[in-house]
Enzyme design. Structure first.
Site, PDB file in Angstrom:
ATOM      1  N   GLY A  15       0.840  -1.200   0.000  1.00  0.00           N
ATOM      2  CA  GLY A  15       0.000   0.000   0.000  1.00  0.00           C
ATOM      3  C   GLY A  15       0.866   1.239   0.000  1.00  0.00           C
ATOM      4  N   VAL A  20       0.895   4.685   5.369  1.00  0.00           N
ATOM      5  CA  VAL A  20       0.453   3.552   6.198  1.00  0.00           C
ATOM      6  C   VAL A  20       1.621   2.587   6.413  1.00  0.00           C
ATOM      7  CG1 VAL A  20      -1.166   1.627   6.379  1.00  0.00           C
ATOM      8  CG2 VAL A  20      -1.957   3.812   5.486  1.00  0.00           C
ATOM      9  N   GLY A  21       2.517   2.515   5.430  1.00  0.00           N
ATOM     10  CA  GLY A  21       3.708   1.683   5.599  1.00  0.00           C
ATOM     11  C   GLY A  21       4.482   2.079   6.851  1.00  0.00           C
ATOM     12  N   GLU A  41       5.727  -3.315   0.571  1.00  0.00           N
ATOM     13  CA  GLU A  41       5.595  -3.136  -0.878  1.00  0.00           C
ATOM     14  C   GLU A  41       4.859  -1.829  -1.094  1.00  0.00           C
ATOM     15  OE1 GLU A  41       6.842  -5.049  -3.188  1.00  0.00           O
ATOM     16  OE2 GLU A  41       7.402  -6.833  -2.064  1.00  0.00           O
ATOM     17  N   CYS A  53       0.874  -0.106  -9.251  1.00  0.00           N
ATOM     18  CA  CYS A  53       2.015   0.495  -8.554  1.00  0.00           C
ATOM     19  C   CYS A  53       3.232   0.646  -9.456  1.00  0.00           C
ATOM     20  CB  CYS A  53       2.369  -0.332  -7.331  1.00  0.00           C
ATOM     21  SG  CYS A  53       2.639  -2.059  -7.726  1.00  0.00           S
TER      22      CYS A  53
HETATM   23  P1  NAD Z   1      -5.263   0.743   0.675  1.00  0.00           P
HETATM   24  O1  NAD Z   1      -6.039   1.985   0.961  1.00  0.00           O
HETATM   25  O2  NAD Z   1      -5.970  -0.467   0.202  1.00  0.00           O
HETATM   26  O3  NAD Z   1      -4.413   0.430   1.971  1.00  0.00           O
HETATM   27  C1  NAD Z   1      -3.579  -0.698   2.040  1.00  0.00           C
HETATM   28  C2  NAD Z   1      -3.917  -1.491   3.288  1.00  0.00           C
HETATM   29  O4  NAD Z   1      -3.618  -0.702   4.424  1.00  0.00           O
HETATM   30  C3  NAD Z   1      -5.389  -1.864   3.378  1.00  0.00           C
HETATM   31  O5  NAD Z   1      -5.499  -3.232   3.728  1.00  0.00           O
HETATM   32  C4  NAD Z   1      -5.915  -0.937   4.462  1.00  0.00           C
HETATM   33  O6  NAD Z   1      -6.963  -1.513   5.218  1.00  0.00           O
HETATM   34  C5  NAD Z   1      -4.703  -0.722   5.332  1.00  0.00           C
HETATM   35  N1  NAD Z   1      -4.761   0.556   6.033  1.00  0.00           N
HETATM   36  C6  NAD Z   1      -5.212   1.731   5.525  1.00  0.00           C
HETATM   37  N2  NAD Z   1      -5.083   2.721   6.457  1.00  0.00           N
HETATM   38  C7  NAD Z   1      -4.533   2.146   7.550  1.00  0.00           C
HETATM   39  C8  NAD Z   1      -4.155   2.642   8.846  1.00  0.00           C
HETATM   40  N3  NAD Z   1      -4.297   3.926   9.193  1.00  0.00           N
HETATM   41  N4  NAD Z   1      -3.615   1.776   9.712  1.00  0.00           N
HETATM   42  C9  NAD Z   1      -3.440   0.477   9.371  1.00  0.00           C
HETATM   43  N5  NAD Z   1      -3.785  -0.054   8.168  1.00  0.00           N
HETATM   44  C10 NAD Z   1      -4.337   0.766   7.278  1.00  0.00           C
HETATM   45  O7  NAD Z   1      -4.182   1.003  -0.409  1.00  0.00           O
HETATM   46  P2  NAD Z   1      -3.403   2.325  -0.773  1.00  0.00           P
HETATM   47  O8  NAD Z   1      -2.481   2.706   0.342  1.00  0.00           O
HETATM   48  O9  NAD Z   1      -4.322   3.318  -1.379  1.00  0.00           O
HETATM   49  O10 NAD Z   1      -2.568   1.659  -1.972  1.00  0.00           O
HETATM   50  C11 NAD Z   1      -2.054   2.389  -2.989  1.00  0.00           C
HETATM   51  C12 NAD Z   1      -0.554   2.445  -2.828  1.00  0.00           C
HETATM   52  O11 NAD Z   1      -0.045   1.128  -2.795  1.00  0.00           O
HETATM   53  C13 NAD Z   1       0.127   3.120  -3.969  1.00  0.00           C
HETATM   54  O12 NAD Z   1       1.141   3.935  -3.472  1.00  0.00           O
HETATM   55  C14 NAD Z   1       0.720   1.957  -4.751  1.00  0.00           C
HETATM   56  O13 NAD Z   1       1.841   2.312  -5.502  1.00  0.00           O
HETATM   57  C15 NAD Z   1       1.036   1.010  -3.667  1.00  0.00           C
HETATM   58  N6  NAD Z   1       1.075  -0.346  -4.170  1.00  0.00           N
HETATM   59  C16 NAD Z   1       2.251  -1.004  -4.102  1.00  0.00           C
HETATM   60  C17 NAD Z   1       2.348  -2.282  -4.604  1.00  0.00           C
HETATM   61  C18 NAD Z   1       3.615  -3.051  -4.540  1.00  0.00           C
HETATM   62  O14 NAD Z   1       3.572  -4.239  -4.753  1.00  0.00           O
HETATM   63  N7  NAD Z   1       4.742  -2.427  -4.247  1.00  0.00           N
HETATM   64  C19 NAD Z   1       1.220  -2.870  -5.174  1.00  0.00           C
HETATM   65  C20 NAD Z   1       0.037  -2.159  -5.211  1.00  0.00           C
HETATM   66  C21 NAD Z   1      -0.029  -0.903  -4.682  1.00  0.00           C
END
Ligand code: NAD
Length: 466
Positions: free
Chosen positions: A198, A202-203, A220, A254
């Site tokens: 994600g 959040v990471g 990731e 991504c």
């Molecule tokens: P998302 O909103 O689905 O969040 C990812 C996960 O984090 C979800 O399961 C969500 O429930 C959890 N989450 C959200 N907020 C949280 C919090 N405050 N505390 C704990 N957990 C929480 O996804 P996103 O962040 O919108 O994803 C998009 C990003 O992910 C982009 O930056 C994209 O580049 C990246 N991405 C990376 C990869 C990879 O493999 N490297 C793949 C797909 C997406």
């Protein structure tokens, strides 16, 4: 009772679920190759038997065309599971390493062992792939796992929650549906590993929570993946491959090329070719194309439409809020300061920025965060080598976009702000294993040289043995 406390009391009993998984792990049943192979086979069966249900869910969440859903999600997971299943015997074997003279008689090896109970948190854009490919890796390494799909892709999340317990060992694999409260509660537990996919914000939350338990993480993440087009490239093929990479899943990938860097003369030739490629792929009106996806939700739709104002819309620019449709769009007249260049676009909007030459492109890229992917189109091997040397990124592709995902032996993961650790194939097996370092000593001879009392003679001999 506070609001937070009320919410917490409504959550499932995650500590008990976690304790049950730990108890199952202690039964040792996940360690055998037979169990791992059975789980991976079951995942393959699930992908084939639930294919239509999964395609329907992906269509509902993201308007994903069936062929795209099959290629990038369903068959991808089946492929990962089958690839790992066929190679598990080799991966699970201990690997001998050299033992130095001082350690003789003796032998040394790396012995993979499962980590325990792991957590997999997925994102919404490839909601199946980003949860179950990680799960395949965790199972191949002999772990128990909890999968938390994204709440932003609810239909796929529901199918995962319904089907995974039917196909996989329900004592060892659990699915938790939910959003921030559920994930926050899960993150309080002492996992043996966390795989998070994600955004970087959040990471950071995930990593901070993991730090409390010294839980290792694979992150990731994303970022702005650059795409450099040199004047010597075959521009028609370049345009087609950029359009494919950018407009698959309506740009919500991504590793999609985030923006293009090219010189003015090449831009003038490239833009019409991208227009032609878009028309060939999605017709005159992509809104009517069955091969083109939709934006995941209203918030992202609004965010993306606002980017149109960043520059000159030279391709696309149409949008429909009711269906969350955004046409494949190309913007020119963009600089590094434009709004569209301030964060990862993550949608079907492609800015083209002018640069003088390769060195200025490299300087531009190196000023930003290290991207997840980087692309260069060129026929010149010196340009290619210079780009690969100077651009630090998770994965790179020369003369195409995203295709490294088809190479099972390449790991997938970021560097710096685009993530840490990687998985896929054997790299996934290793991400979820500990490679235990083992040395076994023979009993005789037991050289006196290392034992006290230390003497000049022993010291001299020790120097020779080193
Ligand atoms: P998302 O909103 O689905 O969040 C990812 C996960 O984090 C979800 O399961 C969500 O429930 C959890 N989450 C959200 N907020 C949280 C919090 N405050 N505390 C704990 N957990 C929480 O996804 P996103 O962040 O919108 O994803 C998009 C990003 O992910 C982009 O930056 C994209 O580049 C990246 N991405 C990376 C990869 C990879 O493999 N490297 C793949 C797909 C997406």
């Amino acid at each position: 009772m506070t609001n937070a406390a009320t919410r917490m009391t409504q959550l499932p009993d995650f500590p008990s679920m976690f304790a049950e998984l730990q108890a199952t792990f202690e039964t040792e049943r996940t360690r055998s190759r037979a169990w791992r192979v059975a789980q991976l086979s079951a995942l393959e069966t699930m992908m084939s038997e639930c294919e239509q249900e999964l395609m329907d869910a992906l269509e509902s969440d993201l308007g994903k065309p069936p062929q795209e859903a099959w290629t990038t999600e369903i068959s991808y997971i089946a492929g990962e599971a089958s690839y790992s299943r066929k190679r598990l015997r080799r991966w699970m074997k201990s690997r001998r390493v050299r033992t130095p003279l001082l350690g003789q008689p003796g032998k040394s090896w790396l012995q993979p062992e499962p980590l325990g109970v792991v957590l997999i948190i997925g994102a919404w854009n490839y909601p199946l792939q980003l949860t179950l490919a990680g799960l395949a890796a965790a199972l191949s390494a002999g772990n128990c796992a909890v999968v938390k799909p994204s709440e932003l892709s609810p239909a796929t999340s529901a199918v995962i929650a319904r089907r995974v317990p039917q196909y996989l060992d329900p004592d060892c694999v659990k699915v938790v549906e939910g959003a921030v409260p559920e994930t926050t509660a899960l993150l309080e537990l002492a996992w043996d590993h966390i795989l998070y996919t994600g955004g970087g914000n959040v990471g950071r939350i995930v990593m901070a929570a993991a730090a409390k338990h010294l839980t290792p993480v694979t992150l990731e993440l994303g970022g702005k993946s650059p795409c450099v087009v040199m004047p010597d490239a075959d521009l028609a093929t370049t345009a087609r491959r950029i359009a494919w990479g950018k407009f698959t899943n309506a740009g919500q990938t991504c590793i999609a090329p985030d923006y293009v860097l090219t010189d003015a003369a090449t831009e003038a030739k490239l833009v019409p070719l991208i227009r032609q490629a878009v028309t060939e792929m999605f017709g005159e009106d992509p809104a009517k194309s069955a091969s083109y996806g939709r934006i995941v939700n209203d918030r992202h739709y609004e965010r993306l439409v606002a980017y149109f104002a960043s520059g000159d819309v030279v391709i696309g620019g149409q949008a429909d809020a009711a269906t969350r449709y955004i046409a494949p769009t190309v913007l020119t007249g963009i600089t590094g300061d434009s709004a569209v260049m301030q964060e990862e676009i993550f949608g079907p909007v492609l800015p083209v920025l002018r640069i003088e030459d390769l060195e200025s492109a490299i300087r531009f890229i190196r000023k930003g965060d290290k991207p997840l992917a980087a692309y260069i189109f060129t026929k010149n091997s010196a340009s290619e080598a210079r780009f690969l040397e100077m651009v630090s990124c998770g994965s790179a592709c020369v003369n195409d976009t995203m295709m490294f995902m088809t190479v099972e032996e390449l790991p997938f993961g970021g560097v710096g702000a685009s993530g840490m650790g990687n998985y896929s194939g054997e790299h996934g097996f290793r991400a979820f294993s500990h490679m235990k370092a083992v040395m076994k000593r023979g009993w005789w001879p037991d050289l006196a040289v290392r034992y006290a009392p230390f003497t000049d003679k022993k010291f001299k001999l020790l120097r020779k043995l080193r």
